[in-house]
Each structure stands twice: as structure tokens, then as C-alpha cells.
Design an enzyme around this catalytic site. Structure first.
Site, mmCIF file in Angstrom:
data_model
loop_
_atom_site.group_PDB
_atom_site.id
_atom_site.type_symbol
_atom_site.label_atom_id
_atom_site.label_comp_id
_atom_site.label_asym_id
_atom_site.label_seq_id
_atom_site.Cartn_x
_atom_site.Cartn_y
_atom_site.Cartn_z
ATOM 1 C CE LYS A 22 36.999 37.575 62.743
ATOM 2 N NZ LYS A 22 36.138 38.522 61.999
ATOM 3 C CG ASN A 23 32.702 37.762 61.077
ATOM 4 O OD1 ASN A 23 33.551 37.955 61.950
ATOM 5 N ND2 ASN A 23 32.860 38.160 59.825
ATOM 6 N NE ARG A 93 33.819 47.620 63.823
ATOM 7 C CZ ARG A 93 33.876 48.906 64.109
ATOM 8 N NH1 ARG A 93 34.925 49.419 64.706
ATOM 9 N NH2 ARG A 93 32.879 49.694 63.788
ATOM 10 C CB CYS A 117 40.578 44.493 59.944
ATOM 11 S SG CYS A 117 41.068 42.793 60.194
ATOM 12 N NE ARG A 122 35.348 47.546 60.641
ATOM 13 C CZ ARG A 122 35.699 46.281 60.836
ATOM 14 N NH1 ARG A 122 36.950 45.968 61.078
ATOM 15 N NH2 ARG A 122 34.796 45.314 60.777
ATOM 16 N N PRO A 123 32.143 53.254 61.463
ATOM 17 C CG PRO A 123 30.540 54.349 60.152
ATOM 18 C CD PRO A 123 31.795 53.540 60.053
ATOM 19 C CB ILE A 124 29.058 51.850 66.137
ATOM 20 C CG1 ILE A 124 29.518 52.912 67.157
ATOM 21 C CG2 ILE A 124 30.134 50.806 65.928
ATOM 22 C CD1 ILE A 124 29.612 52.345 68.579
ATOM 23 C CG ASP A 125 26.195 55.816 61.766
ATOM 24 O OD1 ASP A 125 27.195 55.132 61.474
ATOM 25 O OD2 ASP A 125 25.280 56.043 60.951
ATOM 26 C CG ASP A 305 34.577 39.584 55.512
ATOM 27 O OD1 ASP A 305 34.896 40.782 55.428
ATOM 28 O OD2 ASP A 305 33.784 39.151 56.366
ATOM 29 C CB ILE A 327 31.627 46.496 52.056
ATOM 30 C CG1 ILE A 327 30.764 45.557 51.205
ATOM 31 C CG2 ILE A 327 31.149 46.544 53.523
ATOM 32 C CD1 ILE A 327 29.280 45.758 51.260
ATOM 33 N NE ARG A 397 41.417 40.332 64.901
ATOM 34 C CZ ARG A 397 40.954 41.040 63.869
ATOM 35 N NH1 ARG A 397 41.781 41.702 63.104
ATOM 36 N NH2 ARG A 397 39.676 41.111 63.623
#
Ligand code: EPU
Length: 418
Positions: A22-23, A93, A117, A122-125, A305, A327, A397
């Protein structure tokens, strides 16, 4: 309401095929946007909701996509929009990979902020830091990211945290930047390597994926290619744990055993037999399980996960087990659901202290997120009586046809549609 009904108590026997990761798939699909000539033929794409979501978003941008079972043929030549603002973008995501892909190909994008999820902030900095270092200007307002650059120029980027998403996203954009980009303190997950291999097959020049430094010599354009996604490490681990929890003997096929080493090591420590083949692992459990400690960490450490499914196994092991989730700060929502089945778990911040119990008793639970959902299915398979699992859209998902795969092993899992 759609739900899974699990009748517990059966041992699992036989073999199960693992599908594409998936990822990896949810990054490789948007990366195909970089192909300005030719088509990308990508095989081993899992049949899951997140992929369907990504397909819908890419079609909305003007990608032509043909699907034949697990193979996608993607023609990105005629993309007409760089605005990814439809509802689906907010539901997953991995839609953040559209930022890197559109920025690379068109030097601009507007992408709704990603969902996914609820497992912590869940930052994207780090993604933004990378894009800015390549020369882009980024604005976040009204729930979307707007990004543009006159040109992208390679540079050195040291990530403050090890992030799978930031590593892949910045690598996608840097593949077509001018000059050389050096990414340091990057994630080493198998899907990072898979995306780098895919980009290289399209004509990129990326070295070092799988180590903590990635060197990218930018090329002006990328073209279509044929590619096959790697097997899903997390789906494989889920079936390994389920087999250990239920007892019996299961061969998990189409896996890369090396990617599963941290899980194999823990299962062996707990008293489970694991035999590695070339592209399979066989899991057998006859005796009692022993408690253990797990700390999640970036690859090659124990994957976050897999933490939630693993907690189920620890609940059924003799003595005390400990989980440290390093994490995500709130990836323990499955604990309250497991307690309904009889688990004895105390959560203290990022740790869970688990006292083994003799058995679970079936009841009504919900999948609070994707991997929590997988944990509920495993718990239901070992519980006495019936377990009903609600909110299974989370499971869909990321796990293709989970009930069919467990049924093929003798697990009594049925999807109820009303
Ligand atoms: N982080 C930052 N800033 C950033 C990005 C991340 O501080 O800009 C932090 C996060 O808050 C987290 C840590 O860095 O504490 C790691 O996050 P990462 O970026 O690696 O996670 P992600 O890319 O958002 C992917 C997977 C997750 C998986 C994590 C960790 C996808 C689509 N998602 O998320 O998968 O848990 O890596 O391995 O690839 C799942 O499949 O169930 C799932 C949640």
C-alpha cells in the site's frame, strides 16, 4: 451498517498470497505524473480504498488510467489541472505526494491538506522544508497547500526527523530538479527504495535509497516505464501475527523475508517457529506464547504499523509485555477495544503495559484506524464466540479482501452488508 463478523477459535492452516505494498503504491501512482512521454504500466497494485481514492484524484487532474486487475496503465501526458482539491484528497494521507509530483512536472500545485488515520499530529513541515530548499514558495491557507517555483535547483537537505513521507515527496520533486540534491537523515523503509527504483526506471538518477543518504542527480524529464510494486511488508506481518495468535501453520507467500526480519525476530522470541523461504515465510505455533518488549522505530526497526496487531499477540502471551510507540503519540486507540474482549492493558503516555490473559471473549468492537482494525480481526479470530467489528472502512483502506484471505486459511470471517 457494513461490518465483519468473526467467529473465533479456529487454527489457521494453508497459504496466503501477499499483495503489492500500500505505502509504495500510493506514492508510485502519483509519481507517474512525472512521465511527460510514454505511459507507465504498473503491476501489483493492491485493490484497496486508498488506491481507488488516488486513482480518482489523478483522473480529476486529467491522467488517463486503465485498470486490468492489479495492473494500472497511466498516461500522464495530457494532465490539464494542477489543482487537487476534490474530497478524496482530504480522505487519505498519501495525497501529499501529489505536491512533489505536480511541483516536479509543472512547477506548481494546489493540494488540499491530507487526512488519513488519527494516530497523532501529522505535520508536513519536513516536506515543506525540502520543497523550499529546492526553490519553491509554499503557502498554506484555507485547508490547502499552494506551491510554486520558477525552477527547482538541487541542494543539500538534512531532515530534522526521519520521515517516510518527506523523504519520498522531496525525492520525487528533486528527480527533475537542476543539478544534484543530497538528502540526509532520510527514511530507509522498503517503500522508499521501491519509489526510488520506480523513478530510476522512468529515467531518474537516484542512488543511496535504503541508506540514510540519498543522492539525486536531476534530469530534465522522465518517461513512462514498466514496473511492479514490492510486496506489502505490513500485510505480511499481519498474517504472520494472526497465524501465531491462532496457532496452526501458515505459509505467507510473495514476501521479501528480509523486510520482515524485525517481526520474525520478535515472534521467535515469543516462542513461534518461523521458517524463511526465498519469497515466503512459514509461521507455526504449537506451544504457549512468551511475553516480550517492542519499541517501534524507523526501518529496519520494528514498524509502527505492526504495533497494533502485535499488541494482540502480547495480550495472549504469558507474563508481562511492554510496547513503546516512538513514532506516533496516539496510536493506542485499539487498547480500549481490546479491553472489551478481555485484555489487561494499561497505557501510560507512549507506553502500554500488557499483562497476559488466558483468552478473549467475543463482543462488539470498532476499527478505530487501519491497523487497529487489523488488530480487531486477529483478536476476533482468537476470541471465544463471536466478535462484530464496525467501522471497517478503515480496514478496507489498506487490506485487500481481508475476509477472503482469512477464510482461505480456515478463519471464520464474514462481511455483513446491512
Ligand atoms: N513528521 C514530522 N514532520 C513531517 C513529517 C513527519 O514531524 O513533516 C513526524 C511525524 O509526526 C511522525 C514521524 O515524523 O512522528 C514519522 O512520520 P512519517 O512522515 O514517516 O509518516 P508518514 O509518511 O506520514 C508513513 C505511512 C504510515 C506509517 C509512517 C511511519 C504512508 C502513506 N503512511 O506515514 O503508515 O505509520 O510512514 O512508518 O506511507 C499505515 O499504513 O497504517 C500508516 C499509518
Amino acid at each position: 451498517m457494513e461490518r465483519l463478523l468473526v467467529k473465533g477459535g479456529n487454527k489457521l492452516f494453508g497459504s496466503v498470497e501477499i499483495t503489492g505494498a500500500k505505502n509504495a503504491a500510493v506514492a508510485i501512482l502519483p509519481a507517474a505524473i512525472l512521465a511527460s512521454e510514454g505511459v507507465c504500466v504498473i503491476d501489483n497494485i493492491p485493490d484497496i480504498e486508498d488506491v481507488q481514492c488516488m486513482e480518482k484524484i489523478m483522473r480529476s487532474l486529467g491522467c488517463e488510467i486503465q485498470r486490468n486487475k492489479n495492473e494500472f496503465v497511466i498516461d500522464s501526458k495530457s494532465i490539464s489541472s494542477t489543482d487537487a482539491m476534490i474530497e478524496e484528497v482530504k480522505n487519505m494521507r498519501a495525497s501529499y505526494y501529489l505536491i512533489g509530483a505536480l511541483l516536479g512536472r509543472f512547477k506548481k500545485a494546489r493540494v488540499a491538506l491530507p487526512g488519513g488515520c488519527h494516530i497523532g499530529v501529522r505535520p508536513i513541515d519536513q516536506h515543506i522544508k525540502g520543497f523550499e530548499a529546492l526553490g519553491a514558495t509554499v503557502e498554506i491557507n484555507h485547508g490547502s497547500v499552494s506551491i510554486q517555483a520558477e525552477k527547482l535547483v538541487g541542494t543539500n537537505i538534512f531532515f530534522d526527523v526521519v520521515s517516510v513521507g518527506a523523504t519520498i515527496n522531496v525525492m520525487i520533486a528533486a528527480a527533475v530538479a537542476e543539478g544534484t540534491t543530497i538528502l540526509e537523515n532520510v527514511a530507509r523503509e522498503p517503500h522508499v527504495v521501491d519509489v526510488a527504483n520506480f523513478l530510476n526506471t522512468m529515467g531518474a538518477n537516484i542512488k543511496g535509497a535504503g541508506t540514510d543518504v540519498i543522492i539525486i542527480k536531476g534530469v530534465p524529464t522522465l518517461k513512462g516505464c514498466n514496473y511492479s510494486v514490492i510486496p506489502d511488508q505490513i500485510e505480511a506481518a499481519t498474517f504472520m501475527i494472526a497465524s501465531a495468535a491462532c496457532g496452526g501453520e501458515v505459509t505467507i507467500k510473495n514476501v521479501i523475508p528480509k523486510h520482515l526480519e524485525s517481526i520474525t525476530a520478535k515472534l521467535v522470541e515469543m516462542g513461534v517457529e518461523v521458517e524463511e523461504g526465498d519469497d515466503s515465510v512459514t509461521v507455526k505455533r504449537e506451544g504457549n506464547l512468551r511475553g516480550t518488549n517492542v519499541k517501534t522505530s524507523p526501518y529496519p526497526g520494528f514498524p509502527t504499523d505492526v504495533q497494533q496487531p502485535m499488541t494482540v499477540l502480547m495480550c495472549l502471551a504469558e507474563g508481562r509485555s511492554l510496547v513503546n510507540e516512538s513514532i506516533w503519540e496516539s496510536r493506542f486507540k485499539h487498547v480500549d477495544e481490546l479491553k472489551k474482549l478481555g485484555a489487561n492493558i494499561k497505557v501510560d503516555g507512549r507506553s502500554a503495559i500488557i499483562e497476559g490473559v488466558k483468552e478473549f471473549t467475543g463482543t462488539v468492537v470498532k476499527a478505530t484506524d487501519l491497523r487497529a482494525g487489523a488488530a480487531m480481526v486477529i483478536a476476533g479470530l482468537v476470541a471465544k464466540g463471536e466478535t462484530e467489528i464496525y467501522s471497517i472502512e478503515h480496514i478496507d483502506r489498506g487490506y485487500p479482501h481481508i475476509e477472503d484471505k482469512f477464510r482461505s486459511l480456515g478463519g471464520d470471517v464474514t462481511r455483513i452488508y446491512k
